[in-house]
Design an enzyme around this catalytic site. Structure first.
Site, PDB file in Angstrom:
ATOM      1  N   SER A   1       0.847  -1.206   0.000  1.00 29.27           N
ATOM      2  CA  SER A   1       0.000   0.000   0.000  1.00 29.27           C
ATOM      3  C   SER A   1       0.871   1.241   0.000  1.00 29.27           C
ATOM      4  O   SER A   1       1.980   1.244   0.548  1.00 29.27           O
ATOM      5  CB  SER A   1      -0.888   0.024   1.245  1.00 29.27           C
ATOM      6  OG  SER A   1      -1.566   1.267   1.337  1.00 29.27           O
TER       7      SER A   1
ATOM      8  N   TYR B   1      -1.181  -0.111  10.492  1.00 32.73           N
ATOM      9  CA  TYR B   1      -1.415  -0.563   9.108  1.00 32.73           C
ATOM     10  C   TYR B   1      -0.271  -0.092   8.214  1.00 32.73           C
ATOM     11  O   TYR B   1       0.301  -0.886   7.451  1.00 32.73           O
ATOM     12  CB  TYR B   1      -2.756  -0.026   8.589  1.00 32.73           C
ATOM     13  CG  TYR B   1      -3.046  -0.416   7.155  1.00 32.73           C
ATOM     14  CD1 TYR B   1      -3.371  -1.716   6.814  1.00 32.73           C
ATOM     15  CD2 TYR B   1      -2.969   0.533   6.127  1.00 32.73           C
ATOM     16  CE1 TYR B   1      -3.625  -2.077   5.495  1.00 32.73           C
ATOM     17  CE2 TYR B   1      -3.223   0.184   4.807  1.00 32.73           C
ATOM     18  CZ  TYR B   1      -3.559  -1.129   4.495  1.00 32.73           C
ATOM     19  OH  TYR B   1      -3.802  -1.483   3.183  1.00 32.73           O
TER      20      TYR B   1
HETATM   21  P1  NAP Z   1     -11.593  -6.294   0.887  1.00 33.16           P
HETATM   22  O1  NAP Z   1     -12.593  -6.294  -0.208  1.00 33.16           O
HETATM   23  O2  NAP Z   1     -12.057  -6.098   2.281  1.00 33.16           O
HETATM   24  O3  NAP Z   1     -10.746  -7.651   0.775  1.00 33.16           O
HETATM   25  C1  NAP Z   1      -9.932  -8.134   1.807  1.00 33.16           C
HETATM   26  C2  NAP Z   1      -9.724  -9.604   1.543  1.00 33.16           C
HETATM   27  O4  NAP Z   1      -8.767 -10.119   2.472  1.00 33.16           O
HETATM   28  C3  NAP Z   1     -10.996 -10.426   1.713  1.00 33.16           C
HETATM   29  O5  NAP Z   1     -11.050 -11.372   0.671  1.00 33.16           O
HETATM   30  C4  NAP Z   1     -10.772 -11.121   3.038  1.00 33.16           C
HETATM   31  O6  NAP Z   1     -11.437 -12.378   3.119  1.00 33.16           O
HETATM   32  C5  NAP Z   1      -9.285 -11.341   2.997  1.00 33.16           C
HETATM   33  N1  NAP Z   1      -8.692 -11.634   4.285  1.00 33.16           N
HETATM   34  C6  NAP Z   1      -8.686 -10.882   5.409  1.00 33.16           C
HETATM   35  N2  NAP Z   1      -8.039 -11.514   6.387  1.00 33.16           N
HETATM   36  C7  NAP Z   1      -7.622 -12.697   5.878  1.00 33.16           C
HETATM   37  C8  NAP Z   1      -6.894 -13.778   6.386  1.00 33.16           C
HETATM   38  N3  NAP Z   1      -6.448 -13.782   7.647  1.00 33.16           N
HETATM   39  N4  NAP Z   1      -6.648 -14.842   5.574  1.00 33.16           N
HETATM   40  C9  NAP Z   1      -7.104 -14.851   4.296  1.00 33.16           C
HETATM   41  N5  NAP Z   1      -7.797 -13.849   3.752  1.00 33.16           N
HETATM   42  C10 NAP Z   1      -8.053 -12.786   4.542  1.00 33.16           C
HETATM   43  O7  NAP Z   1     -10.525  -5.134   0.658  1.00 33.16           O
HETATM   44  P2  NAP Z   1      -9.534  -4.804  -0.568  1.00 33.16           P
HETATM   45  O8  NAP Z   1      -9.496  -3.337  -0.663  1.00 33.16           O
HETATM   46  O9  NAP Z   1      -9.847  -5.593  -1.755  1.00 33.16           O
HETATM   47  O10 NAP Z   1      -8.148  -5.278   0.069  1.00 33.16           O
HETATM   48  C11 NAP Z   1      -7.266  -6.181  -0.587  1.00 33.16           C
HETATM   49  C12 NAP Z   1      -5.843  -5.781  -0.291  1.00 33.16           C
HETATM   50  O11 NAP Z   1      -5.617  -4.471  -0.812  1.00 33.16           O
HETATM   51  C13 NAP Z   1      -5.467  -5.730   1.187  1.00 33.16           C
HETATM   52  O12 NAP Z   1      -4.178  -6.307   1.360  1.00 33.16           O
HETATM   53  C14 NAP Z   1      -5.387  -4.246   1.495  1.00 33.16           C
HETATM   54  O13 NAP Z   1      -4.468  -3.957   2.535  1.00 33.16           O
HETATM   55  C15 NAP Z   1      -4.904  -3.717   0.155  1.00 33.16           C
HETATM   56  N6  NAP Z   1      -5.145  -2.294  -0.088  1.00 33.16           N
HETATM   57  C16 NAP Z   1      -6.417  -1.798  -0.102  1.00 33.16           C
HETATM   58  C17 NAP Z   1      -6.603  -0.442  -0.339  1.00 33.16           C
HETATM   59  C18 NAP Z   1      -7.977   0.178  -0.408  1.00 33.16           C
HETATM   60  O14 NAP Z   1      -8.053   1.430  -0.492  1.00 33.16           O
HETATM   61  N7  NAP Z   1      -9.072  -0.597  -0.403  1.00 33.16           N
HETATM   62  C19 NAP Z   1      -5.497   0.387  -0.587  1.00 33.16           C
HETATM   63  C20 NAP Z   1      -4.225  -0.151  -0.565  1.00 33.16           C
HETATM   64  C21 NAP Z   1      -4.048  -1.505  -0.324  1.00 33.16           C
HETATM   65  P3  NAP Z   1     -12.737 -12.613   4.029  1.00 33.16           P
HETATM   66  O15 NAP Z   1     -13.741 -11.557   3.629  1.00 33.16           O
HETATM   67  O16 NAP Z   1     -13.155 -13.993   3.675  1.00 33.16           O
HETATM   68  O17 NAP Z   1     -12.305 -12.428   5.440  1.00 33.16           O
END
Ligand code: NAP
Length: 267
Positions: free
Chosen positions: A150, A163
């Site tokens: 990120s 984070y």
């Molecule tokens: P999201 O839709 O909430 O997805 C998060 C995913 O991580 C879900 O599939 C969740 O599965 C899974 N997860 C959480 N804990 C886990 C664990 N212990 N083992 C396996 N899976 C787990 O959010 P997203 O935005 O797509 O996030 C995906 C990635 O992008 C993350 O690494 C986040 O840090 C990164 N990111 C997001 C943003 C943003 O603005 N959204 C920005 C920068 C980076 P379950 O629902 O089944 O728990």
């Protein structure tokens, strides 16, 4: 990017039930992947929707539950690819946060927050690479790991201090593993800014995701709020043949967030 650049490939995506993980999984299938392993932790129904979209795009989908913070689960997740004999691309995308956006409120977070986020965001990715290593080395050519880091970890912004620190560690670990696993496995990281995903859904404040999207459009140099597909495109590039000589790289995909608006122009 060619739409067949994943032709015949075996892909594993952690955290693929929603958001960016789903977009990576479906994007790989759309680009010709043979099989996509769809991991989730708790959202079984959402993971099935991802799998259905993967199948519609023409790839085999295997759904596997597992918490990447647990080493035994990582081994189970990697083993879901055993039937295919190899993994060509591992996307370490699973992640969690604690929302404490006022970084000057040092009492808003505690040691347990640091340890929980580190366990999933950093140790989880390490354990997945370790569990998948034999399968990543089993193919004829090189394979690739892409860690979803990120911009928070690059410039110290984002949902909380723990984070940002966890993502900084993930980015650094990308360098260590890229060196350690060459020449057979490439390891890179993508650093998104805001992504419009369920990450920001807050049942107590349903409009907050809309507000954040609007604020992001105003605040980014490109005047854009990234969709999951915008980020998936860049993420998929890092495990495709188009980036075959790229390893140990950190790709910022943040619509220019890291630039801010400071200008050095004298005019
Ligand atoms: P999201 O839709 O909430 O997805 C998060 C995913 O991580 C879900 O599939 C969740 O599965 C899974 N997860 C959480 N804990 C886990 C664990 N212990 N083992 C396996 N899976 C787990 O959010 P997203 O935005 O797509 O996030 C995906 C990635 O992008 C993350 O690494 C986040 O840090 C990164 N990111 C997001 C943003 C943003 O603005 N959204 C920005 C920068 C980076 P379950 O629902 O089944 O728990």
């Amino acid at each position: 990017m060619a739409m067949d650049d994943y032709a015949g490939r075996v892909v594993l995506v952690t955290g693929a039930s929603t958001g960016l993980g789903r977009a990576i999984a479906v994007g790989a299938a759309t680009r010709g992947a043979k099989a996509v392993i769809v991991n989730y932790a708790s959202s079984a129904a959402e993971a099935e929707i991802t799998a259905e979209e993967v199948r519609k795009a023409g790839a085999e989908a295997v759904v596997v539950q597992g918490d990447v913070g647990e080493d035994a689960d990582c081994r189970k997740i990697a083993a879901a690819a055993n039937a295919f004999g190899r993994i060509d691309a591992l996307f370490n995308n699973a992640g969690v946060t604690k929302f404490a956006p006022k970084h000057d409120d040092l009492d808003a977070v505690n040691a347990d927050d640091f340890l929980r986020l580190y366990k999933i965001n950093v140790v989880g990715a390490f354990q997945m690479v370790r569990a998948a290593r034999t399968l990543l080395e089993a193919g004829e050519g090189t394979s690739a790991v892409v860690n979803t880091s990120s911009i928070a970890g690059v410039v110290g912004i984002g949902s909380s201090v723990p984070y940002a620190a966890s993502k900084g560690a993930l980015t650094t670990m990308t360098l260590s593993l890229a060196r350690a696993l060459a020449p057979k496995i490439r390891v890179n990281a993508v650093c998104p800014g805001f992504i419009d995903t369920p990450w920001f859904d807050d049942p107590t404040s349903p409009a907050s995701r809309d507000r954040l999207r609007e604020a992001t459009i105003k605040a980014t140099p490109l005047r854009a709020a990234s969709t999951a597909e915008d980020i998936a495109d860049a993420t998929l590039f890092l495990a495709s043949p188009h980036s075959r000589h790229v390893t140990g790289e950190t790709l910022l995909v943040d619509a220019g967030t890291h630039l801010g608006f400071a200008s050095l122009s004298m005019r």
